[in-house]
Design a protein around this motif. Structure first.
Motif, mmCIF file in Angstrom:
data_model
loop_
_atom_site.group_PDB
_atom_site.id
_atom_site.type_symbol
_atom_site.label_atom_id
_atom_site.label_comp_id
_atom_site.label_asym_id
_atom_site.label_seq_id
_atom_site.Cartn_x
_atom_site.Cartn_y
_atom_site.Cartn_z
ATOM 1 N N PHE A 107 -0.640 5.627 6.212
ATOM 2 C CA PHE A 107 -1.404 4.967 7.146
ATOM 3 C C PHE A 107 -2.295 4.327 6.864
ATOM 4 O O PHE A 107 -2.580 4.756 4.908
ATOM 5 N N HIS A 108 -2.599 3.341 6.983
ATOM 6 C CA HIS A 108 -3.368 2.118 5.848
ATOM 7 C C HIS A 108 -4.584 1.837 6.753
ATOM 8 O O HIS A 108 -5.050 2.172 7.602
ATOM 9 N N LEU A 109 -5.758 1.180 5.473
ATOM 10 C CA LEU A 109 -6.783 0.449 5.618
ATOM 11 C C LEU A 109 -5.836 -0.807 6.579
ATOM 12 O O LEU A 109 -5.591 -1.321 6.043
ATOM 13 N N THR A 146 -7.316 -3.398 6.461
ATOM 14 C CA THR A 146 -6.948 -4.928 5.570
ATOM 15 C C THR A 146 -5.753 -4.542 4.668
ATOM 16 O O THR A 146 -6.605 -5.566 3.852
ATOM 17 N N CYS A 147 -5.084 -3.408 4.079
ATOM 18 C CA CYS A 147 -3.928 -3.520 3.885
ATOM 19 C C CYS A 147 -3.190 -4.502 3.802
ATOM 20 O O CYS A 147 -2.383 -4.862 3.999
ATOM 21 N N ARG A 148 -2.766 -4.554 2.358
ATOM 22 C CA ARG A 148 -1.440 -5.456 1.859
ATOM 23 C C ARG A 148 -0.745 -5.170 2.474
ATOM 24 O O ARG A 148 0.712 -6.043 2.360
ATOM 25 N N SER A 149 -0.211 -3.691 1.864
ATOM 26 C CA SER A 149 1.658 -3.531 1.962
ATOM 27 C C SER A 149 1.517 -2.730 2.822
ATOM 28 O O SER A 149 2.710 -1.631 3.151
ATOM 29 N N ILE A 150 0.970 -3.041 4.101
ATOM 30 C CA ILE A 150 1.612 -2.378 5.808
ATOM 31 C C ILE A 150 2.898 -2.545 5.933
ATOM 32 O O ILE A 150 3.220 -4.075 5.748
ATOM 33 N N PRO A 186 -1.656 8.919 3.539
ATOM 34 C CA PRO A 186 -2.412 7.814 3.473
ATOM 35 C C PRO A 186 -1.955 7.246 1.969
ATOM 36 O O PRO A 186 -1.285 7.877 1.020
ATOM 37 N N CYS A 187 -2.308 6.236 2.212
ATOM 38 C CA CYS A 187 -1.711 4.762 1.842
ATOM 39 C C CYS A 187 -2.518 4.852 0.374
ATOM 40 O O CYS A 187 -3.153 5.297 -0.073
ATOM 41 N N PRO A 188 -1.242 5.189 -0.739
ATOM 42 C CA PRO A 188 -1.506 5.526 -2.242
ATOM 43 C C PRO A 188 -2.245 4.308 -2.747
ATOM 44 O O PRO A 188 -3.226 4.249 -3.768
ATOM 45 N N ARG A 189 -2.465 3.176 -1.755
ATOM 46 C CA ARG A 189 -2.764 1.945 -2.496
ATOM 47 C C ARG A 189 -4.081 1.475 -0.958
ATOM 48 O O ARG A 189 -5.286 1.683 -2.413
ATOM 49 N N CYS A 190 -4.436 1.453 -0.169
ATOM 50 C CA CYS A 190 -5.653 0.798 0.248
ATOM 51 C C CYS A 190 -6.316 2.450 0.093
ATOM 52 O O CYS A 190 -7.764 2.394 -0.194
ATOM 53 N N LEU A 191 -5.815 4.089 -0.006
ATOM 54 C CA LEU A 191 -6.910 4.813 0.080
ATOM 55 C C LEU A 191 -6.910 5.576 -0.403
ATOM 56 O O LEU A 191 -7.207 7.121 -1.298
HETATM 57 ZN ZN LIG Z 1 -2.689 0.600 2.996
#
Ligand SMILES: [Zn+2]
Ligand SMILES: [Zn+2]
Lengths: 181, 217
Positions: free
Chosen positions: A140-142, A144-148, A169-174
């Motif tokens: 799951f992502h914020l 605004t995340c670009r890697s959805i 949680p997405c390791p990038r945005c979160l």
């Molecule tokens: Zn993300």
């Protein structure tokens, strides 16, 4: 308009779909009349489209529809359960939550680099944080995340819901929530 | 006489009405909403997973996910597009798991969208579709399809087998219409080459892919 073989091949798929201008269509047909190789490529593509497009090529396994229907009905059952059913579910969730507390206190003393991987990060993520879940994905992502992955089919829910449904949680945005404090 | 467009409008307003009733709590109507697309859902899953049992399981799971999240469906999209996006995601996730287990190299998808040159120029005009009555012919066609890279197979199945438009195929796969066209061209040409040599006589015994060679490599 004159066309060479390469141009015919490049446009062959559009040609079969009727997706070329009248001029180009004419040029391709004129070329193919004098070029047996291109004639056989075009004829072959038409065959491919026709054969694979036949209904007989898209058979589903016997009983597929019934099994799907049955599975769906089974899944709808919890929605029909009455007040008592919900109370049981509520009590169960408290139990799960309780077990979680125990697991958490048991992990005190585990080295940090281990706990970073083995512990869910829900301590830090606000449960009512609005997040997006890409159905079929794992994260799951914020918003605004670009890697959805496949944003168009992503659905909104709270972080708590997402975690209950087994998403992580997405390791990038979160990432900031994943860091061990 | 109803035109195709009228039929389409009729179908979509029926669908809108169904959606509204489902969201209002008549959940048992969901199967009615999904049924017209259940074959497509299976085909989309099969195009990625290449295994009937896995595809059926993924199809069921995708439909359940759509059901569970129907409240989140935004109605400016087509329901069928949304359902197929969920299916593709579900199937891809399972495929990644398969690959992880098998330790299979991901050479399945050569990352070149360059020119594809036809290899075979044997003449095979006028294939009557009656040959599809023969089980071994359908089998041979499916085997050839299974040899394509995943990204070509997905596009080909949605577009040529499920007869979706270029635009809808692009939406479902989250790629541009230009990519749909490029991949479709390549998929069709590869299939033509794969199936070329034997058409017209003794086809199934002389299939080039029966020997396991991939002419595009
Ligand atoms: Zn993300
Ligand atoms: Zn030529």
């Amino acid at each position: 308009m004159g066309v060479n073989c390469e141009k015919v091949w490049r446009e062959s798929s559009n040609y079969v779909d009727g997706d070329v201008s009248p001029d180009l269509r004419k040029a391709i047909e004129e070329h193919a009349q004098g070029c047996p190789r291109c004639a056989t490529v075009l004829a072959g593509l038409k065959n491919i489209v026709q054969l694979y497009g036949d209904e007989r090529m898209s058979e589903v396994p016997l009983g597929y529809g019934q099994r799907l229907h049955r599975r769906l009905e089974n899944d709808m059952l919890p929605a029909r359960r009455g007040f008592m059913g919900w109370m049981v579910a509520f009590a169960a969730s408290i139990l799960v939550g309780g077990a979680f507390e125990v697991a958490r206190s048991a992990s005190v003393g585990v080295p940090e680099h281990v706990s970073q991987h083995s512990q869910p990060a829900d301590r830090q993520i606000p449960p009512d944080l609005g997040v997006l879940v890409s159905l079929g994905g794992k994260l799951f992502h914020l918003p605004t995340c670009r890697s959805i992955n496949n944003r168009a089919s992503a659905v909104a829910m709270t972080a708590q819901q997402a975690m209950q449904d087994g998403y992580t949680p997405c390791p990038r945005c979160l990432r900031k929530y994943l860091r061990v404090v | 006489m109803r035109t195709a467009l009228q039929n389409d409008l009729g179908a979509s307003s029926h669908e809108d009405a169904l959606l509204k009733r489902i969201k209002d709590g008549e959940r048992e109507l969901f199967y009615e909403l999904v049924q017209p697309y259940e074959r497509r859902v299976y085909a989309a899953a099969l195009s990625i997973l290449r295994n009937e049992a896995e595809a059926e399981d993924a199809a069921q799971e995708a439909v359940l996910k759509a059901f569970k999240h129907i409240g989140q469906f935004r109605e400016e999209a087509k329901f069928s597009t949304w359902l197929l996006q969920i299916t593709i995601n579900e199937a891809r996730m399972r495929r990644r798991k398969q690959l992880a287990h098998a330790m299979e190299p991901i050479a399945d998808q050569p990352n070149e969208d360059g020119e594809y040159i036809p290899r075979d120029f044997a003449d095979w005009r006028e294939i009557p579709s009656e040959i599809l009555e023969r089980h071994e012919i359908r089998d041979a066609l499916m085997k050839a399809l299974a040899m394509l890279g995943e990204k070509y197979r997905e596009v080909f199945v949605l577009r040529d087998m499920q007869r979706l438009s270029i635009e809808e195929t692009a939406k479902i796969l989250d790629i541009s219409t230009a990519s749909v066209k490029t991949r479709l061209l390549r998929a069709r040409l590869m299939l033509r080459d794969l199936l070329s040599p034997g058409f017209g006589g003794g086809w199934t015994t002389k299939l080039s892919f029966a020997k396991g060679n991939k002419p595009w490599e």
